[in-house]
Design a protein around this motif. Structure first.
Motif, PDB file in Angstrom:
ATOM      1  N   ALA A  29       1.058  -1.299   0.035  1.00 27.03           N
ATOM      2  CA  ALA A  29      -0.004  -0.058  -0.059  1.00 27.03           C
ATOM      3  C   ALA A  29       0.831   1.363  -0.117  1.00 27.03           C
ATOM      4  O   ALA A  29       0.641   2.138  -0.639  1.00 27.03           O
ATOM      5  CB  ALA A  29      -0.790   0.063   1.242  1.00 27.03           C
ATOM      6  N   MET A  30       2.121   1.328   0.798  1.00 25.82           N
ATOM      7  CA  MET A  30       2.855   2.301   0.831  1.00 25.82           C
ATOM      8  C   MET A  30       3.703   2.623  -0.397  1.00 25.82           C
ATOM      9  O   MET A  30       3.677   3.528  -0.914  1.00 25.82           O
ATOM     10  CB  MET A  30       3.979   2.370   1.981  1.00 25.82           C
ATOM     11  CG  MET A  30       3.141   2.355   3.222  1.00 25.82           C
ATOM     12  SD  MET A  30       2.527   4.039   3.543  1.00 25.82           S
ATOM     13  CE  MET A  30       3.905   5.222   3.063  1.00 25.82           C
ATOM     14  N   PHE A  31       4.048   1.396  -1.237  1.00 25.14           N
ATOM     15  CA  PHE A  31       4.538   1.439  -2.466  1.00 25.14           C
ATOM     16  C   PHE A  31       3.631   2.265  -3.371  1.00 25.14           C
ATOM     17  O   PHE A  31       3.921   3.099  -4.232  1.00 25.14           O
ATOM     18  CB  PHE A  31       5.056   0.041  -2.950  1.00 25.14           C
ATOM     19  CG  PHE A  31       6.468  -0.344  -2.343  1.00 25.14           C
ATOM     20  CD1 PHE A  31       7.713   0.518  -2.842  1.00 25.14           C
ATOM     21  CD2 PHE A  31       6.474  -1.251  -1.750  1.00 25.14           C
ATOM     22  CE1 PHE A  31       8.758   0.159  -2.133  1.00 25.14           C
ATOM     23  CE2 PHE A  31       7.833  -1.923  -1.349  1.00 25.14           C
ATOM     24  CZ  PHE A  31       8.860  -1.223  -1.401  1.00 25.14           C
ATOM     25  N   TYR A  32       2.322   1.796  -3.412  1.00 23.69           N
ATOM     26  CA  TYR A  32       1.393   2.056  -4.284  1.00 23.69           C
ATOM     27  C   TYR A  32       1.334   3.857  -4.218  1.00 23.69           C
ATOM     28  O   TYR A  32       1.264   4.770  -5.119  1.00 23.69           O
ATOM     29  CB  TYR A  32      -0.044   1.537  -4.057  1.00 23.69           C
ATOM     30  CG  TYR A  32      -0.938   2.142  -4.859  1.00 23.69           C
ATOM     31  CD1 TYR A  32      -1.469   1.822  -6.182  1.00 23.69           C
ATOM     32  CD2 TYR A  32      -2.107   2.816  -4.105  1.00 23.69           C
ATOM     33  CE1 TYR A  32      -2.360   2.502  -6.660  1.00 23.69           C
ATOM     34  CE2 TYR A  32      -3.040   3.541  -4.832  1.00 23.69           C
ATOM     35  CZ  TYR A  32      -3.224   3.379  -6.099  1.00 23.69           C
ATOM     36  OH  TYR A  32      -4.326   3.865  -6.855  1.00 23.69           O
ATOM     37  N   MET A  33       1.066   4.153  -2.839  1.00 22.17           N
ATOM     38  CA  MET A  33       0.920   5.561  -2.667  1.00 22.17           C
ATOM     39  C   MET A  33       1.817   6.472  -2.748  1.00 22.17           C
ATOM     40  O   MET A  33       1.724   7.649  -3.426  1.00 22.17           O
ATOM     41  CB  MET A  33       0.517   5.615  -0.891  1.00 22.17           C
ATOM     42  CG  MET A  33      -0.838   5.146  -0.418  1.00 22.17           C
ATOM     43  SD  MET A  33      -1.121   5.262   1.140  1.00 22.17           S
ATOM     44  CE  MET A  33      -0.597   6.905   1.775  1.00 22.17           C
ATOM     45  N   ALA A  34       3.208   6.162  -2.598  1.00 17.90           N
ATOM     46  CA  ALA A  34       4.243   6.718  -3.075  1.00 17.90           C
ATOM     47  C   ALA A  34       4.484   6.888  -4.630  1.00 17.90           C
ATOM     48  O   ALA A  34       4.715   7.858  -5.235  1.00 17.90           O
ATOM     49  CB  ALA A  34       5.693   6.258  -2.576  1.00 17.90           C
ATOM     50  N   THR A  35       4.021   5.830  -5.410  1.00 13.69           N
ATOM     51  CA  THR A  35       3.930   5.728  -6.741  1.00 13.69           C
ATOM     52  C   THR A  35       2.963   6.737  -7.463  1.00 13.69           C
ATOM     53  O   THR A  35       3.217   7.329  -8.481  1.00 13.69           O
ATOM     54  CB  THR A  35       4.006   4.233  -7.374  1.00 13.69           C
ATOM     55  OG1 THR A  35       4.938   3.525  -6.821  1.00 13.69           O
ATOM     56  CG2 THR A  35       3.938   4.364  -8.597  1.00 13.69           C
ATOM     57  N   VAL A  36       1.872   7.029  -6.938  1.00  9.85           N
ATOM     58  CA  VAL A  36       0.818   7.602  -7.004  1.00  9.85           C
ATOM     59  C   VAL A  36       1.440   9.056  -6.711  1.00  9.85           C
ATOM     60  O   VAL A  36       0.939  10.059  -7.868  1.00  9.85           O
ATOM     61  CB  VAL A  36      -0.526   7.368  -6.292  1.00  9.85           C
ATOM     62  CG1 VAL A  36      -1.593   8.610  -6.497  1.00  9.85           C
ATOM     63  CG2 VAL A  36      -0.961   6.192  -6.967  1.00  9.85           C
ATOM     64  N   ASP A  37       2.043   9.352  -5.661  1.00 12.43           N
ATOM     65  CA  ASP A  37       2.486  10.841  -5.331  1.00 12.43           C
ATOM     66  C   ASP A  37       3.497  11.007  -6.566  1.00 12.43           C
ATOM     67  O   ASP A  37       3.555  12.352  -7.031  1.00 12.43           O
ATOM     68  CB  ASP A  37       3.399  10.797  -4.221  1.00 12.43           C
ATOM     69  CG  ASP A  37       2.131  10.704  -2.924  1.00 12.43           C
ATOM     70  OD1 ASP A  37       0.909  11.082  -3.212  1.00 12.43           O
ATOM     71  OD2 ASP A  37       2.653  10.418  -1.832  1.00 12.43           O
ATOM     72  N   VAL A  38       4.367  10.360  -6.889  1.00 15.09           N
ATOM     73  CA  VAL A  38       5.297  10.523  -8.188  1.00 15.09           C
ATOM     74  C   VAL A  38       4.459  10.917  -9.370  1.00 15.09           C
ATOM     75  O   VAL A  38       4.980  11.653  -9.995  1.00 15.09           O
ATOM     76  CB  VAL A  38       6.235   9.318  -8.221  1.00 15.09           C
ATOM     77  CG1 VAL A  38       7.164   9.411  -9.272  1.00 15.09           C
ATOM     78  CG2 VAL A  38       7.175   9.088  -7.082  1.00 15.09           C
ATOM     79  N   TYR A  39       3.525  10.197  -9.591  1.00 11.95           N
ATOM     80  CA  TYR A  39       2.755  10.466 -10.866  1.00 11.95           C
ATOM     81  C   TYR A  39       2.290  11.965 -10.788  1.00 11.95           C
ATOM     82  O   TYR A  39       2.625  12.628 -11.638  1.00 11.95           O
ATOM     83  CB  TYR A  39       1.714   9.275 -10.909  1.00 11.95           C
ATOM     84  CG  TYR A  39       0.810   9.557 -11.995  1.00 11.95           C
ATOM     85  CD1 TYR A  39       1.129   9.486 -13.445  1.00 11.95           C
ATOM     86  CD2 TYR A  39      -0.509  10.473 -11.736  1.00 11.95           C
ATOM     87  CE1 TYR A  39       0.234   9.917 -14.307  1.00 11.95           C
ATOM     88  CE2 TYR A  39      -1.521  10.791 -13.011  1.00 11.95           C
ATOM     89  CZ  TYR A  39      -0.868  10.819 -14.166  1.00 11.95           C
ATOM     90  OH  TYR A  39      -1.693  10.952 -15.132  1.00 11.95           O
ATOM     91  N   TYR A  40       1.725  12.286  -9.789  1.00 11.58           N
ATOM     92  CA  TYR A  40       1.027  13.732  -9.618  1.00 11.58           C
ATOM     93  C   TYR A  40       2.260  14.663  -9.545  1.00 11.58           C
ATOM     94  O   TYR A  40       2.105  15.729 -10.056  1.00 11.58           O
ATOM     95  CB  TYR A  40       0.002  13.755  -8.488  1.00 11.58           C
ATOM     96  CG  TYR A  40      -1.043  13.067  -8.674  1.00 11.58           C
ATOM     97  CD1 TYR A  40      -2.182  13.543  -9.560  1.00 11.58           C
ATOM     98  CD2 TYR A  40      -1.565  12.162  -8.150  1.00 11.58           C
ATOM     99  CE1 TYR A  40      -3.299  13.099 -10.004  1.00 11.58           C
ATOM    100  CE2 TYR A  40      -2.810  11.283  -8.307  1.00 11.58           C
ATOM    101  CZ  TYR A  40      -3.528  12.025  -9.423  1.00 11.58           C
ATOM    102  OH  TYR A  40      -4.615  11.342  -9.517  1.00 11.58           O
TER     103      TYR A  40
END
Length: 170
Positions: A29-40
């Motif tokens: 979940a943290m990898f997903y959240m950080a990756t979404v943050d990178v996208y934005y």
């Protein structure tokens, strides 16, 4: 009776699987959240070229972007802590991971004792604290020489902590 109790006691170690699975899910979940943050973060970087950003507005946007980058690093580090914790608990309480033992890249993830797990987690937590310090240092307003001295002292303490955390490697 004693043999039955010992067998039940030994098999009770499988309750650790709950922590292993929960930590792994939380890490993902943290990898997903950080990756979404990178996208934005990347999608908003185009605004940096805007001619409307001049002077202080550009500096504020830049500081905000650097802060977001630090937050992303923080997210990935936290995910890494949870991942190492999950693998370490599994190796210590359930079974050795044969794939990890045979891999050439397993030095970071090979956990052989509770102290080993503690040391690895401690180093990653130290990195998270350093990243958080960096994040606060970026947004800090300096009102006098005492503020600069406090920043220098913080950097000195971080250097000392890094030195002591790697002292046993030499």
């Amino acid at each position: 009776m004693e043999r039955l109790f010992e067998k039940a006691l030994w098999n009770s170690r499988f309750v650790v699987l709950t922590a292993v699975i929960a930590s792994l899910i939380t890490a993902l979940a943290m990898f997903y959240m950080a990756t979404v943050d990178v996208y934005y973060l990347v999608t908003h970087l185009g605004l940096y070229m805007s001619p409307d950003l001049i002077g202080e507005a550009r500096q504020d946007f830049r500081a905000e972007t650097v802060t977001h980058v630090v937050e992303v690093i923080d997210g990935y580090l936290l995910a890494t802590v949870l991942f190492i914790f999950s693998l370490g608990l599994y190796e210590l309480f359930i079974s050795k991971i044969e794939e990890a033992e045979e891999s050439e890249n397993s030095k970071v993830l090979a956990i052989h004792s509770l102290d080993d797990l503690k040391a690895r987690l401690g180093r990653v937590v130290l990195m998270i604290l350093i990243v958080n310090f960096f994040e606060h240092a970026i947004s800090m307003d300096f009102h006098g020489p005492l503020d600069l001295l406090a920043l220098a002292a913080g950097i000195g303490l971080i250097s000392l902590a890094l030195y002591f955390s790697h002292a046993d490697d030499h």
